[in-house]
Design a protein around this motif. Structure first.
Motif, PDB file in Angstrom:
ATOM      1  N   ALA A 354     -28.347  68.108 -36.838  1.00  0.00           N
ATOM      2  CA  ALA A 354     -26.519  67.543 -36.475  1.00  0.00           C
ATOM      3  C   ALA A 354     -27.254  65.863 -36.177  1.00  0.00           C
ATOM      4  CB  ALA A 354     -26.814  67.972 -34.946  1.00  0.00           C
ATOM      5  N   ALA A 355     -26.025  65.555 -37.271  1.00  0.00           N
ATOM      6  CA  ALA A 355     -26.824  63.912 -37.413  1.00  0.00           C
ATOM      7  C   ALA A 355     -25.683  63.138 -35.788  1.00  0.00           C
ATOM      8  CB  ALA A 355     -25.744  63.186 -38.323  1.00  0.00           C
ATOM      9  N   SER A 356     -24.750  63.970 -35.193  1.00  0.00           N
ATOM     10  CA  SER A 356     -24.520  63.044 -34.205  1.00  0.00           C
ATOM     11  C   SER A 356     -23.433  64.487 -32.986  1.00  0.00           C
ATOM     12  CB  SER A 356     -23.186  62.525 -34.372  1.00  0.00           C
ATOM     13  OG  SER A 356     -21.534  63.207 -34.471  1.00  0.00           O
ATOM     14  N   VAL A 357     -23.199  63.254 -31.414  1.00  0.00           N
ATOM     15  CA  VAL A 357     -23.189  64.317 -30.523  1.00  0.00           C
ATOM     16  C   VAL A 357     -21.745  64.800 -31.271  1.00  0.00           C
ATOM     17  CG1 VAL A 357     -21.622  64.907 -28.590  1.00  0.00           C
ATOM     18  CG2 VAL A 357     -23.760  63.739 -29.115  1.00  0.00           C
ATOM     19  N   ASP A 358     -21.230  64.362 -31.941  1.00  0.00           N
ATOM     20  CA  ASP A 358     -19.178  65.154 -32.273  1.00  0.00           C
ATOM     21  C   ASP A 358     -19.733  66.570 -33.097  1.00  0.00           C
ATOM     22  OD1 ASP A 358     -18.089  63.292 -31.211  1.00  0.00           O
ATOM     23  OD2 ASP A 358     -17.636  61.889 -33.624  1.00  0.00           O
ATOM     24  N   ASP A 359     -20.920  66.913 -34.280  1.00  0.00           N
ATOM     25  CA  ASP A 359     -21.177  67.323 -34.908  1.00  0.00           C
ATOM     26  C   ASP A 359     -21.839  68.783 -33.897  1.00  0.00           C
ATOM     27  OD1 ASP A 359     -21.417  65.882 -37.046  1.00  0.00           O
ATOM     28  OD2 ASP A 359     -23.166  66.013 -37.006  1.00  0.00           O
ATOM     29  N   ILE A 360     -22.032  68.990 -32.456  1.00  0.00           N
ATOM     30  CA  ILE A 360     -21.986  70.104 -31.447  1.00  0.00           C
ATOM     31  C   ILE A 360     -20.800  69.951 -30.453  1.00  0.00           C
ATOM     32  CG2 ILE A 360     -22.743  69.006 -29.927  1.00  0.00           C
ATOM     33  CD1 ILE A 360     -25.152  71.841 -30.460  1.00  0.00           C
ATOM     34  N   THR A 361     -20.279  68.767 -30.113  1.00  0.00           N
ATOM     35  CA  THR A 361     -19.510  69.407 -29.475  1.00  0.00           C
ATOM     36  C   THR A 361     -17.527  69.548 -30.021  1.00  0.00           C
ATOM     37  OG1 THR A 361     -18.246  66.612 -29.748  1.00  0.00           O
ATOM     38  CG2 THR A 361     -19.697  67.515 -28.135  1.00  0.00           C
ATOM     39  N   ALA A 362     -17.931  69.075 -31.201  1.00  0.00           N
ATOM     40  CA  ALA A 362     -16.274  69.349 -31.960  1.00  0.00           C
ATOM     41  C   ALA A 362     -16.031  70.527 -32.474  1.00  0.00           C
ATOM     42  CB  ALA A 362     -16.177  69.077 -33.482  1.00  0.00           C
ATOM     43  N   PRO A 363     -16.972  71.904 -32.511  1.00  0.00           N
ATOM     44  CA  PRO A 363     -16.811  73.011 -32.682  1.00  0.00           C
ATOM     45  C   PRO A 363     -15.920  73.670 -31.326  1.00  0.00           C
ATOM     46  CG  PRO A 363     -18.564  72.767 -34.279  1.00  0.00           C
ATOM     47  CD  PRO A 363     -18.324  71.555 -33.154  1.00  0.00           C
ATOM     48  N   LEU A 364     -16.283  72.966 -30.050  1.00  0.00           N
ATOM     49  CA  LEU A 364     -16.300  73.648 -28.874  1.00  0.00           C
ATOM     50  C   LEU A 364     -14.762  73.269 -28.999  1.00  0.00           C
ATOM     51  CD1 LEU A 364     -19.298  72.819 -26.886  1.00  0.00           C
ATOM     52  CD2 LEU A 364     -18.746  75.106 -27.765  1.00  0.00           C
ATOM     53  N   ALA A 365     -13.851  72.079 -29.160  1.00  0.00           N
ATOM     54  CA  ALA A 365     -12.462  71.607 -28.895  1.00  0.00           C
ATOM     55  C   ALA A 365     -12.044  72.669 -28.278  1.00  0.00           C
ATOM     56  CB  ALA A 365     -11.902  70.484 -30.364  1.00  0.00           C
ATOM     57  N   PRO A 366     -11.289  73.450 -29.803  1.00  0.00           N
ATOM     58  CA  PRO A 366     -10.731  75.142 -29.750  1.00  0.00           C
ATOM     59  C   PRO A 366     -11.057  76.359 -28.670  1.00  0.00           C
ATOM     60  CG  PRO A 366     -11.709  74.642 -31.753  1.00  0.00           C
ATOM     61  CD  PRO A 366     -12.451  73.989 -30.689  1.00  0.00           C
ATOM     62  N   PHE A 367     -11.708  76.240 -28.139  1.00  0.00           N
ATOM     63  CA  PHE A 367     -12.080  76.808 -26.631  1.00  0.00           C
ATOM     64  C   PHE A 367     -11.291  75.485 -25.613  1.00  0.00           C
ATOM     65  CE2 PHE A 367     -15.596  77.727 -23.015  1.00  0.00           C
ATOM     66  CZ  PHE A 367     -14.357  78.978 -22.510  1.00  0.00           C
ATOM     67  N   PHE A 368     -11.679  74.505 -25.542  1.00  0.00           N
ATOM     68  CA  PHE A 368     -12.057  73.683 -24.371  1.00  0.00           C
ATOM     69  C   PHE A 368     -10.027  73.438 -24.256  1.00  0.00           C
ATOM     70  CE2 PHE A 368     -15.993  70.689 -24.599  1.00  0.00           C
ATOM     71  CZ  PHE A 368     -16.248  72.148 -24.445  1.00  0.00           C
ATOM     72  N   ALA A 369      -8.815  73.291 -25.493  1.00  0.00           N
ATOM     73  CA  ALA A 369      -8.307  73.573 -25.842  1.00  0.00           C
ATOM     74  C   ALA A 369      -7.551  74.796 -25.095  1.00  0.00           C
ATOM     75  CB  ALA A 369      -7.410  73.246 -27.079  1.00  0.00           C
ATOM     76  N   GLU A 370      -7.964  76.162 -25.508  1.00  0.00           N
ATOM     77  CA  GLU A 370      -7.433  77.618 -24.633  1.00  0.00           C
ATOM     78  C   GLU A 370      -7.607  77.344 -23.048  1.00  0.00           C
ATOM     79  OE1 GLU A 370      -7.442  82.211 -25.779  1.00  0.00           O
ATOM     80  OE2 GLU A 370      -8.451  80.795 -27.069  1.00  0.00           O
ATOM     81  N   LEU A 371      -8.735  76.277 -22.677  1.00  0.00           N
ATOM     82  CA  LEU A 371      -8.958  76.368 -21.286  1.00  0.00           C
ATOM     83  C   LEU A 371      -8.098  75.389 -20.420  1.00  0.00           C
ATOM     84  CD1 LEU A 371     -13.063  75.251 -20.551  1.00  0.00           C
ATOM     85  CD2 LEU A 371     -12.070  77.443 -20.983  1.00  0.00           C
ATOM     86  N   ASP A 372      -7.651  74.964 -21.264  1.00  0.00           N
ATOM     87  CA  ASP A 372      -6.498  73.740 -21.045  1.00  0.00           C
ATOM     88  C   ASP A 372      -5.133  74.533 -20.418  1.00  0.00           C
ATOM     89  OD1 ASP A 372      -7.873  71.388 -20.678  1.00  0.00           O
ATOM     90  OD2 ASP A 372      -7.020  70.770 -23.085  1.00  0.00           O
ATOM     91  N   GLU A 373      -4.617  75.564 -21.815  1.00  0.00           N
ATOM     92  CA  GLU A 373      -3.867  75.961 -21.570  1.00  0.00           C
ATOM     93  C   GLU A 373      -3.485  77.868 -20.469  1.00  0.00           C
ATOM     94  OE1 GLU A 373      -3.223  77.922 -25.262  1.00  0.00           O
ATOM     95  OE2 GLU A 373      -2.780  76.297 -26.619  1.00  0.00           O
ATOM     96  N   LEU A 374      -5.198  77.556 -19.904  1.00  0.00           N
ATOM     97  CA  LEU A 374      -5.466  78.358 -18.731  1.00  0.00           C
ATOM     98  C   LEU A 374      -5.138  77.803 -17.503  1.00  0.00           C
ATOM     99  CD1 LEU A 374      -8.222  80.294 -20.491  1.00  0.00           C
ATOM    100  CD2 LEU A 374      -5.266  81.201 -20.230  1.00  0.00           C
ATOM    101  N   LYS A 375      -5.010  76.526 -17.838  1.00  0.00           N
ATOM    102  CA  LYS A 375      -5.289  75.848 -15.960  1.00  0.00           C
ATOM    103  C   LYS A 375      -6.018  75.947 -15.784  1.00  0.00           C
ATOM    104  CE  LYS A 375      -0.253  75.812 -15.881  1.00  0.00           C
ATOM    105  NZ  LYS A 375      -0.158  74.043 -16.828  1.00  0.00           N
ATOM    106  N   VAL A 376      -7.350  76.226 -16.940  1.00  0.00           N
ATOM    107  CA  VAL A 376      -9.260  75.952 -16.241  1.00  0.00           C
ATOM    108  C   VAL A 376      -9.100  74.714 -16.432  1.00  0.00           C
ATOM    109  CG1 VAL A 376     -11.002  77.039 -16.262  1.00  0.00           C
ATOM    110  CG2 VAL A 376      -9.216  78.677 -16.129  1.00  0.00           C
ATOM    111  N   THR A 377     -10.136  74.133 -15.566  1.00  0.00           N
ATOM    112  CA  THR A 377     -11.075  72.967 -15.300  1.00  0.00           C
ATOM    113  C   THR A 377     -12.165  72.800 -16.025  1.00  0.00           C
ATOM    114  OG1 THR A 377      -8.843  71.923 -14.586  1.00  0.00           O
ATOM    115  CG2 THR A 377     -11.530  70.749 -14.668  1.00  0.00           C
ATOM    116  N   LEU A 378     -13.201  71.849 -16.257  1.00  0.00           N
ATOM    117  CA  LEU A 378     -14.859  71.528 -16.884  1.00  0.00           C
ATOM    118  C   LEU A 378     -15.078  71.254 -15.097  1.00  0.00           C
ATOM    119  CD1 LEU A 378     -14.914  71.197 -20.150  1.00  0.00           C
ATOM    120  CD2 LEU A 378     -15.545  73.716 -19.717  1.00  0.00           C
ATOM    121  N   ALA A 379     -15.947  71.837 -14.627  1.00  0.00           N
ATOM    122  CA  ALA A 379     -16.175  71.096 -13.599  1.00  0.00           C
ATOM    123  C   ALA A 379     -17.732  69.957 -14.229  1.00  0.00           C
ATOM    124  CB  ALA A 379     -17.855  72.410 -12.397  1.00  0.00           C
ATOM    125  N   GLN A 380     -18.130  70.439 -15.041  1.00  0.00           N
ATOM    126  CA  GLN A 380     -19.158  69.602 -16.255  1.00  0.00           C
ATOM    127  C   GLN A 380     -19.259  69.974 -17.470  1.00  0.00           C
ATOM    128  OE1 GLN A 380     -23.603  70.765 -14.313  1.00  0.00           O
ATOM    129  NE2 GLN A 380     -22.347  70.846 -12.082  1.00  0.00           N
TER     130      GLN A 380
END
Length: 581
Positions: A354-380
């Motif tokens: 991976a060339a940047s942090v975005d390469d590994i975090t971007a694929p997680l973005a849709p999951f994080f969006a679903e957490l928002d819909e569920l009203k679940v917050t990331l602690a870390q």
């Protein structure tokens, strides 16, 4: 070309497999100390001379906590380290699994009581060369005693210990050599690893040579031992395949005491069996040669979700399992996660090159969006890019702690199970996670997700290319679950925990039909072990076992051929099944 040769040899062996297994030695039981046939002290002394003085008497780690050997200072130190891995790794006979230690000299039960070896080896040879292993194999065979093989003792199937046994302790075979390898199937960089090389030994050396070489997530796992011989999952598996897929050749000592090589062109059937067919059952492995891969940067990511609402929490877990189907399509992307009743952690994700942090975090973005819909917050949440794989490993994988005091089970979770039976699957996960024993805390589920299909990792993963359980190729992730045990857990507690784990494996089997289990993280007494641990490879492996070890010198529970070779009698000795009827 050699792959075709292997299949021909395996087919030929199958024709006579069951006849070969019937040719047992005439002696019906292995000897134990005190038997008239047990080797004399003069015989042991001669063996010690043969192996250069490297014969070691087996001693339980907890013995200084018992009379008449009581030593208060030593006992206190032993108790303080009882759940640490390193004292067991550095010992020639003691093993990590509380079940296979079977309360032999548990230091918390002293100073009164009896301190016995139990299932631990009576003697061990500190193997430093092939001649040591040859001597041990020939001595055990000639004297009708059990032979076991111990490297680190990361073992839940009891393969590293055995009552009345002579152990071949391969832990100190630490040589690491890099070379250019040439064969009909592979030309390129390779690493020759001694049987005692651990992941923590391998990573920095590989990085210094500009390579990545597969090892386990736990740094103290022996790479050439049960790890690779049982299949071997690695953080790098989503990029390169399983550990067994990497092997180019093995250096072995066979049951007849011959030091030889097993490769695609020499002993091809044995080569095939050792690549995923289970450890300690076909030959003594002294070293293996594996593919080495060019190194480069590696990105990592992790997060934590705390359970403050059960319904939302388990909905988030379901969303994660569904999102794994997306991550599964990304070359090299793997994840390791832990689920308890209290929280859900992405322990680490890895994306090599991976060339940047975005390469590994971007694929997680849709999951994080679903957490928002569920009203679940990331602690870390965190992410970083390391200069090479070894640096990534030290940042993300190495800090995870491991304990000896637990019992473990597992299951490979297929893509179809998540696609078609997600609610039922999550219900079983929740049932497992919410089990708890107040004195030790709740159970935990640990998953590692990576794509090891032939479409991803190439011809090494084609059906029949190696002895890896075929269900690995259909798995979205491998799951293991464990029960932590108290330091002074009694035998009844250990046994009841083992039974509970088997029950939960049955529940997982019901929602993953046609699947399997990673044999290195499983139970020894699973009645479905042949199907779950070996699948359609069992018959071919049985034939190879019969050809290379016709008198069953090598034996372990839930190993190919074990149920027709020996059974454990009440006193722990191995006896032929017909001797117990």
């Amino acid at each position: 070309m050699e792959q075709k040769t292997s299949k021909v040899v395996v087919s030929a062996l199958l024709a006579g497999a069951f006849g070969a297994v019937a040719c047992h030695a005439s002696r019906t039981c292995r000897y134990l100390p005190g038997d008239a046939g047990w080797p004399s002290q003069a015989a042991w002394h001669q063996l010690n001379n043969t192996v250069g003085g490297r014969l070691i008497a087996g001693t339980p780690l907890g013995r200084p906590c018992f009379e008449p050997d009581l030593n208060a200072a030593e006992c206190a130190a032993i108790k303080a380290e009882w759940t640490d891995l390193h004292p067991f790794i550095a010992d020639p006979v003691n093993v990590m699994s509380p079940y296979w230690m079977n309360n032999s000299c548990d230091p918390f039960y002293g100073p009164s009581g009896t301190c016995k070896l139990g299932s631990l080896a009576v003697y061990a040879i500190n193997v430093t060369n092939a001649q040591d292993a040859v001597a041990g194999v020939r001595f055990a065979s000639a004297n009708n005693i059990r032979l076991t093989i111990k490297n680190t003792g990361h073992d839940y199937l009891g393969r590293s210990s055995g009552a009345g046994s002579l152990a071949l302790w391969t832990h100190n075979l630490k040589d690491i050599t890099f070379l250019d390898y040439r064969s009909a199937d592979y030309t390129g960089p390779a690493a020759r690893l001694g049987a005692g090389v651990e992941g923590t030994d391998l990573g920095p050396v590989a990085a210094a040579h500009g390579y990545r070489v597969l090892g386990g997530s736990c740094p103290t796992v022996g790479v050439a031992g049960g790890f690779t011989q049982g299949g071997g999952h690695s953080p790098l598996s989503a990029k390169y395949g399983l550990g067994a897929d990497q092997v180019l050749e093995w250096e072995v000592v066979t049951a007849d005491g011959v030091h030889t090589t097993a490769s695609a062109s020499q002993n091809p059937a044995l080569y095939w069996a050792l690549r995923g067919g289970g450890a300690g059952n076909y030959a003594v492995v002294l070293s293996m040669t594996v593919k080495a891969h060019p190194d480069g940067p590696a990105a990592g990511a992790g997060f934590l979700i705390v359970n403050d609402d059960d319904d939302k929490f388990w909905a988030a877990v379901a969303a994660w399992l569904k999102h794994l189907l997306v991550l599964d399509t990304l070359d090299g992307y793997m994840t390791a996660f832990t689920i308890t009743a209290l929280d859900f952690a992405l322990d680490f994700a890895l994306l090599p090159d991976a060339a940047s942090v975005d390469d590994i975090t971007a694929p997680l973005a849709p999951f994080f969006a679903e957490l928002d819909e569920l009203k679940v917050t990331l602690a870390q949440s965190r992410a970083s890019v390391s200069a090479n794989y070894a640096d990534w490993y030290e940042t993300w994988a190495a800090p995870i702690t491991y304990s000896t005091n637990n019992s473990i089970g597992g299951r490979l979770i297929s893509r179809s199970a998540v696609q078609d039976r997600l609610p039922a699957l999550v219900a079983v996960f929740r049932d497992i996670a919410e089990y708890s024993a107040a004195e030790v805390g709740g159970s935990a589920l640990k998953g590692l997700a990576f794509n090891v299909t032939s479409a991803r990792v190439g011809s090494a993963a084609l059906p029949g290319a190696d002895a890896v359980l075929p269900a690995w190729r259909d798995a979205l992730f491998t799951l293991n679950f464990l029960i932590p045990l108290a330091e002074d857990a009694d035998w009844e507690t250990i046994n009841s925990g083992q039974a509970w784990i088997n029950d939960k494996q049955d529940e997982l089997r019901a929602v993953t039909p046609g699947g399997g289990t990673y044999m290195n993280q499983a139970t020894w007494d699973n009645p479905n072990w042949k199907e779950d641990y070996f699948g359609s490879n069992y018959k071919a492996l049985f034939a190879i076992k019969a050809a290379y070890d016709p008198e069953d010198l090598f034996w372990a529970d839930a190993a190919v051929g074990s149920d027709v070779a020996w059974v454990r009698a009440a006193d722990g000795r191995l006896c032929r099944p017909e001797a117990n009827t």
